[in-house]
Scaffold this motif. Sequence first.
Motif, PDB file in Angstrom:
ATOM      1  N   UNK A 205       0.839  -1.197   0.000  1.00  0.00           N
ATOM      2  CA  UNK A 205       0.000   0.000   0.000  1.00  0.00           C
ATOM      3  C   UNK A 205       0.875   1.249   0.000  1.00  0.00           C
ATOM      4  N   UNK A 206       0.389   2.272  -0.656  1.00  0.00           N
ATOM      5  CA  UNK A 206       1.159   3.508  -0.757  1.00  0.00           C
ATOM      6  C   UNK A 206       1.305   4.195   0.594  1.00  0.00           C
ATOM      7  N   UNK A 207       0.291   4.101   1.430  1.00  0.00           N
ATOM      8  CA  UNK A 207       0.310   4.767   2.717  1.00  0.00           C
ATOM      9  C   UNK A 207       0.217   3.718   3.822  1.00  0.00           C
ATOM     10  N   UNK A 208       0.144   4.183   5.058  1.00  0.00           N
ATOM     11  CA  UNK A 208       0.019   3.268   6.182  1.00  0.00           C
ATOM     12  C   UNK A 208      -1.222   2.393   6.014  1.00  0.00           C
ATOM     13  N   UNK A 209      -1.119   1.162   6.467  1.00  0.00           N
ATOM     14  CA  UNK A 209      -2.222   0.219   6.345  1.00  0.00           C
ATOM     15  C   UNK A 209      -3.309   0.586   7.357  1.00  0.00           C
TER      16      UNK A 209
END
Length: 579
Positions: A205-209
């Motif tokens: 994922x590009x950001x935090x899960x």
Amino acid sequence: MQKRITIDGMLDLHIANKDILATYDNHEVHFTYIGLSNDRVSERYLLFSLDYHIEPQAILYGDGFQMHSQVCGQLEDLRDIGLGQDNSSTYRLYPRSEAKRFYNHVIVSDSLGYTLFGFTSCHRFSGYFQFSEMKGIHKLSAFLDGENTYPQDWTSSQLESVLVLQSANLQDLYAQYADRLAVQHPPRRPNSSAAPIGWSGHHAYDMAVNDRQLQANLNALPILSNAVEYVLIDDGYQAAIGDWLTPSELGGIDVKQQIKQIRAAGKKPAIWLAPFIAQQQSELFKHYPDWFVKNEADRPLKAEEITHAGWHSTPWYILDMTNPDVQEHIGEVVRYMRVEWGIELFKLDACYWGAIKAQRSQTGLTGVEAYRMGMQAITDAADSAIVMANHAPLWPSLGMVDVMGIGADVVRDERRFEQHAKEVLLRSWQHRRLWQVDPDSLVLISLPNQGTERKYYDFHRTVHLACAGVLMLGDPLDEMTAFAKQSIDKLIIRLQHNQEAVRFSTLNLQHGSLALTANNDLHCLFNYQQPAREVTLAADHPVDWHDFWTGEKLNQQPIQAFEITLESGLSARAILTVG
């Protein structure tokens, strides 16, 4: 008066510094400071030099100070391997105009075999080697980075030690070196311990899960082996870099809820932590500015003043681990996570910054000592939990961590897979000798914004097969493909039988082998953008030859030698003998 130490009747080490006492014992030279003066010890403190003939075709390999720096090639054509060299504009440990430094150890491969020059300790100073040439004569010199400290401020007069070994067998050389390193830096945990197997969302994922994404992946876990034990909560759960126990204000991320989700799925929670740094907006920095290392103006030092700023939430400031209050603070953070949150694996990142040169509260202590003091506080608080170091200084971490990151972040890309393979396989000898190794995540599924061809994923999985270190799955598990699942299943079976890394007989990393079981040998073959070629494999007796990944039997009847074809470009084969 210059002192000379002769090793194996061939190599003469010249020690010209009258302030150094050198003692020789079984290929190892120990150095002690005996000077009466209090002269400053610079970053180029010469231990010894020797005339050393280097054949034109000889191959050299050496590490850098930190994980991202490696170099390999002929002396006149050294090739950088890692993503960030110590002399780059990013790290700036020394100028580009200076001869290449080989930190920790250097190996020379020539017609006579292999010669290793290696530091066997890193208690206070980092050590490095450099080659020079004058009138056609090569010289090898060994230096300590004294960090401009003064001997009267030191707690001990003992300097770092150096080992010189020669062998016709590369793996024997590594084994001997590892044994000597363990004398001064015993591993934190028995090397026979199993390497962790788990899942991380960092590469998925590009950001935090967020909580929803985490649950989707936890729901998909049952399709995989129960051997997948750990689930890592990555960067983004915290309010700020440095405020690790304060929850993020981002919607959908609740660290305590995620830990409950992981436990409910029957898995062990792991967490990402960058213990040596804090961002300016953190409450830690606002309330305790005196806890940070200083620059020459006696102000908190920004990381970019001496190295790169960091990857987000900059500017980074570096905690002073020589300050007992800071040690107590970081110990309390880790202890709280361990006891109250039940964290069972700590992935420590940005560790390199803990060892930088700066003004600290205790004079006479080096960045190496400060880093080791901080790591000691962390590991004491972590107790029985696994401690993993990433983006770390290598030899300063000896004896301090259970797992060491040996390759930078993977990217689903042909060129990055090739580079990553060389980073990892050149250091895979360290696995279960110095520590468990972490080759970074296994990625086998293309994403909308990042992907490559199936054959390159095949190459990538074979690197993990050869390395046998930590297996951290990096794909979205709810998008699992048959290829990815079959690969993971095979890798887990391999680890359940044997967790040793394959052994490479040369530095070209083209053929690694391992006695996987009493009846099975594993061969891992690699092509690095080379033409197609035939490789002949041999066994001690007639056996059957199988493709490891597909299980296909490749021969008609048991035979002792078998020829395998490697495709051109970036390619790999994994072959298993049966019988």
